[in-house]
Design a protein around this motif. Structure first.
Motif, short mmCIF file in Angstrom:
data_model
loop_
_atom_site.label_atom_id
_atom_site.label_comp_id
_atom_site.label_asym_id
_atom_site.label_seq_id
_atom_site.Cartn_x
_atom_site.Cartn_y
_atom_site.Cartn_z
N UNK A 281 0.81 -1.12 -0.10
CA UNK A 281 0.13 0.08 -0.18
C UNK A 281 0.94 1.25 0.06
N UNK A 282 1.96 1.47 0.67
CA UNK A 282 2.86 2.33 1.02
C UNK A 282 3.35 2.78 -0.23
N UNK A 283 4.09 1.58 -0.98
CA UNK A 283 4.94 1.83 -2.18
C UNK A 283 4.00 2.50 -3.34
N UNK A 284 2.59 2.14 -3.63
CA UNK A 284 1.86 2.75 -4.39
C UNK A 284 1.50 3.93 -3.96
N UNK A 285 1.00 4.10 -2.62
CA UNK A 285 0.91 5.45 -2.02
C UNK A 285 1.97 6.65 -2.41
N UNK A 286 3.27 6.22 -2.19
CA UNK A 286 4.28 7.04 -2.40
C UNK A 286 4.50 7.49 -3.93
N UNK A 287 3.98 6.62 -4.90
CA UNK A 287 4.10 6.97 -6.34
C UNK A 287 2.98 7.82 -6.65
N UNK A 288 1.67 7.59 -5.92
CA UNK A 288 0.73 8.82 -6.10
C UNK A 288 1.24 9.97 -5.42
N UNK A 289 1.77 9.90 -4.16
CA UNK A 289 2.31 11.34 -3.78
C UNK A 289 3.22 11.85 -4.73
#
Lengths: 674, 186
Positions: A281-289
């Protein structure tokens, strides 16, 4: 007309994304599989519609349709065709279209390469991807439509693509990077699908793992390409600037690297389940960020698109829904996921946990440094955080990572006896110190940190070389037969780890031994840098397709022998009048020679920058080797063969991952929870 | 390994909420609104050569007696290129814009204005960036609003466009002569 078709196909894509996202979720409770399976054709149709949209935009660029605002802002009739095509992703709207197209392309792949993933899980994964697609399509259609017309008053010619982006490196850099960013959405969707269905078992990790690795490979190559482009195109000779946008791509990479390792634990041992899900979840969240940072104007950067707070608000709401929603789901469902097996302090699991902690600390360091301008505003300090801050953390973190890497790779799962590990590895310490010293001797004197870095590189290389041979011999069928029986996954790991060491060695060399000279030179003069003689022979005028240039011709010799002729340029682009520095580089395995023309000074003197950069190419070579390792790991046979029933999962067959310990592994089945 | 039950599962969510609030605060303010320490203070003493009128020295007298925009630009700055057509539009409406040519090459700057049109009443040259330092320039483009008394009223970082003009600049210009401008703009 074509542009309107493109616009229409984006709306159609939205319809299919809604179908893909909503149908499986609504019918999941009632277990109507036939309804859930609607997601697959919907994913295909969404991809087709977005491909039509992309082609329509490409058509507008190819035929110089300046009535389309996006084309008129990012192209020009003088621009060569190749750059007109790559201009599709040269600005905010078009790059967003590419982003969404890639998301639908990953969706297509997930629906086609289903493997042994159960149909309902596959449909759930597609549903999550469809929901992400809805968000991005709405964002594009409501705030950033690439097909907006400039009618009735349209310009006769376009404003031209930013000259910085007129470069072959930039044709492939964004697509590679986006493939990586968007690819992480697959791991994310698997995680969400797993949380919804409650099946986050080792089989789940086995399905999610190759997708994560592919995305990681693209991300690695994309970041390396970006760094290479900055090096030769920006004319500063640097390869990493800790710019907010670079950081935005680096954070998901660090996190995805951690995810790859924790997925290994979940697949082999059924442990770290909630941790792995959280990382996905965090990895994809960071790419959205990252997407948010580039497009909202919150932080200023050389990479930012011309921005608009409206868009920022939209993405922030989108982030809140996606990330907030998935973390809430995680908080509710994670307690169900705990595994009941454990491991002792000294085991492969504990070393991989260490790897994860180091990588997450690194991610946090980058996040803090990137957002510090915002935090500073709260605390009322305006400081820009630069490389000293990042170096202070990254040098020790990298050393730690490399130090733990070898015992981790050499340890058993579940339990490792300390004395056995010490016997196996202690000899490495003096040997790598010796090898490191030899490397320092060859490279020329280095401070302690450089010597430590090269010793650690030698340590990683030697340990992996020895490990390959030992594991091959463990089959007791001779070295060569043994080598053939080792799995692709194992070789992938070895290659990726060695690539990391190559990269670190390159950074060490170039950081301590580069020479940079800013000189004032007139034609006929010469200068000596890094043992090379640079003669400024003459200055000529050159006409390009859409620019005119002053070209300096430099002859480079060493010990009286010709090495290269370098031709750096100072270009002026007709459309915008922008001046661009085109550096000239002679690349070699051991060193790069780099010349950039600065500004013209009085009479015919020029400010000239001459750099000598030893080992810099290893940086990108190292990254490519790492990506190759990842690519090799994906072709491992175990991802293609039928998924074994639960009870067989932990019963490793010889040669599947740990060829020297088949007997131990078969007897330790990890108990599965309900 | 992990506590049996507990609040740790909520930690990521809490962390994200904090992050989102931080980002939202950045969005509200936006980097375009970098406050200037000079707001309400006189424009720093200017003694700069003129780009287009050889031998002329530009000083603070240029800013007296009318509302003036001081636009910091350079040929190397892509956003300057984007806002250039809008500056031309403003100039046509009668807004006085002074263009500080910031860390630039004279020849390139002259070419730029010759090719794209000149919206500026005067172009002082700050080749070394020393004046920009006094002014607190963060990066080109920046646009300052200078009152008829020669005081800095507003600083805007980033692209100038109709939205910014209407929302940030016009409300501050309350002299009668400028109301006419406002009417023309609408």
């Amino acid at each position: 007309m074509i542009a309107e078709i493109g616009h229409l196909s984006l709306w159609l894509a939205l319809v299919f994304a809604v179908l893909q996202g909503v149908a499986p979720l609504l019918s999941y409770r009632s277990q109507r599989l036939s309804w859930m399976l609607v997601a697959r054709p919907a994913a295909w149709m969404q991809w087709l519609c977005l491909s039509a949209g992309l082609l329509a935009l490409g058509y507008a660029f190819a035929y110089n349709d300046f009535t389309v605002r996006y084309v008129s802002e990012h192209s020009n009739s003088l621009l060569p065709l190749g750059y007109r095509i790559s201009a599709i992703w040269g600005g905010h709207e078009g790059s967003l279209l590419l982003w969404v197209w890639m998301l639908s392309f990953w969706g297509l792949l997930v629906s086609l390469l289903r493997g042994k993933v159960p149909a309902h899980v596959n449909a759930l994964v597609l549903a999550v991807m469809g929901l992400i697609g809805i968000g991005f399509l709405l964002f594009m259609l409501l705030t950033s439509n690439p097909f907006d017309r400039l009618l009735p008053w349209f310009p006769l010619d376009g404003a031209d693509l930013n000259p910085l982006l007129q470069d072959p490196g930039l044709i492939i850099h964004p697509p590679m990077l986006y493939m990586g960013y968007v690819g992480l959405s697959v791991a994310f969707s698997f995680a969400i699908a797993g949380l919804i269905s409650g099946t986050l078992d080792p089989a789940w990790a086995r399905w999610a793992r190759p997708w994560t690795t592919v995305a990681w490979c693209f991300l690695t190559v994309g970041i390396a390409l970006g760094s290479w482009w900055a090096y030769y195109e920006l004319g500063w000779g640097g390869w990493w600037f800790w710019d907010p946008v670079e950081n935005a791509s680096f954070m998901p990479w660090l996190c995805a690297t951690a995810l790859i390792h924790s997925l290994a634990v979940t697949e082999k041992r059924g442990l770290f389940r909630s941790w792995t899900v959280l990382l996905a979840i965090v990895a994809f969240s960071l790419s959205l960020l990252g997407t948010f940072l580039v497009r909202s104007g919150v932080l200023t950067s050389v990479h930012s698109f011309a921005n608009d707070p409206e868009r920022g608000r939209f993405i922030l709401c989108f982030l809140a829904v996606v990330i907030g929603g998935s973390l809430t789901l995680f908080a509710i469902r994670a307690p169900v996921l705990r595994a009941r097996t454990g491991f002792v302090m000294l085991s492969r699991e504990s070393f991989l946990l260490m790897n994860n902690l180091i990588l997450l600390v690194a991610t946090f360091v980058v996040l803090l440094g990137t957002l510090f301008p915002l935090i500073g505003e709260w605390l009322d300090i305006k400081v820009s955080v630069r490389s000293p801050y990042f170096n202070a953390f990254f040098v020790p973190l990298t050393f730690l990572l490399m130090a733990f890497l070898v015992p981790g790779m050499s340890s058993n799962w579940k339990k490792q006896r300390a004395s056995v590990l010490a016997k196996k590895l202690l000899w490495l310490v003096p040997v790598s110190v010796l090898a490191g010293s030899v490397l320092v001797y060859l490279a020329g004197s280095l401070p302690i940190a450089g010597w430590l870095a090269l010793s650690l590189c030698a340590y990683v290389w030697i340990a992996h070389g020895v490990d390959v041979v030992q594991k091959a011999l463990a089959f007791r069928s001779g070295v060569f037969k043994g080598l053939r029986r080792l799995t692709a996954g194992y070789y992938g790991m070895v290659i990726a780890h060695c690539g990391l060491a190559v990269l670190v060695a390159g950074i060490t060399l170039v950081s301590f031994h580069e020479q940079e000279h800013d000189l004032r030179m007139t034609p006929g003069e010469s200068a000596e840098v890094g043992g090379y003689e640079f003669v400024f022979t003459r200055l000529v005028d050159r006409e390009g397709p859409n620019f005119s240039a002053k070209q300096g011709i430099f002859a480079v010799t060493r010990f009286g022998q010709d090495v290269a002729t370098l031709t750096p340029e100072k270009r002026r682009y007709y459309s915008g009048g922008q001046m661009m520095t085109e550096a000239a580089i002679d690349s070699g395995l051991m060193r790069d020679l780099y010349i950039a023309l600065g500004e013209p000074l009085d009479s015919d003197a020029w400010a000239v920058r001459i750099y000598y950069k030893p080992g810099i190419i290893w940086l990108w070579l190292g990254a490519v080797i790492m990506a190759l390792g990842g690519a090799l790991a994906i072709v491992d046979r175990r991802y293609r063969r039928a998924i074994a029933p639960e009870s067989e999962l932990s019963a490793e067959q010889p040669g599947s991952d740990l060829p020297d310990r088949p007997a131990v592994e078969t007897s330790t089945k990890s108990p599965q929870e309900a | 390994m992990l506590p049996r039950k507990g609040v740790w599962v909520f930690l990521p969510l809490i962390g994200f909420i904090a992050l989102a609030i931080l980002l939202a605060s950045g969005l509200g303010k936006n980097t375009e609104d970098l406050p200037t320490a000079l707001a309400g203070k006189p424009l720093p003493q200017m003694q700069l050569p003129s780009l287009l009128r050889k031998g002329n020295v530009v000083d603070n007298r240029l800013f007296e007696g009318r509302w003036t925009l001081l636009n910091v630009w350079a040929t190397w700055c892509p956003t300057c290129h984007i806002e250039h057509p809008y500056l031309l539009k403003l100039a046509q409406r009668g807004v006085a814009i002074v263009g500080l040519d910031y860390k630039d090459e004279d020849a390139a700057a002259k070419n730029y204005l010759a090719n794209l049109g000149n919206p500026y009443v005067e172009v002082p040259v700050d080749a070394s960036g020393a004046y920009g330092l006094n002014l607190g320039v963060y990066g080109a483009p920046e646009t300052y609003l200078v009152s008829p008394q020669g005081d800095i009223v507003l600083r805007h970082v980033g692209e100038m466009n109709e939205r910014v003009w209407q929302a940030k600049f016009l409300p501050l210009m309350k002299e009668p002569s400028d109301i006419k401008l406002q009417v023309e703009a609408q």
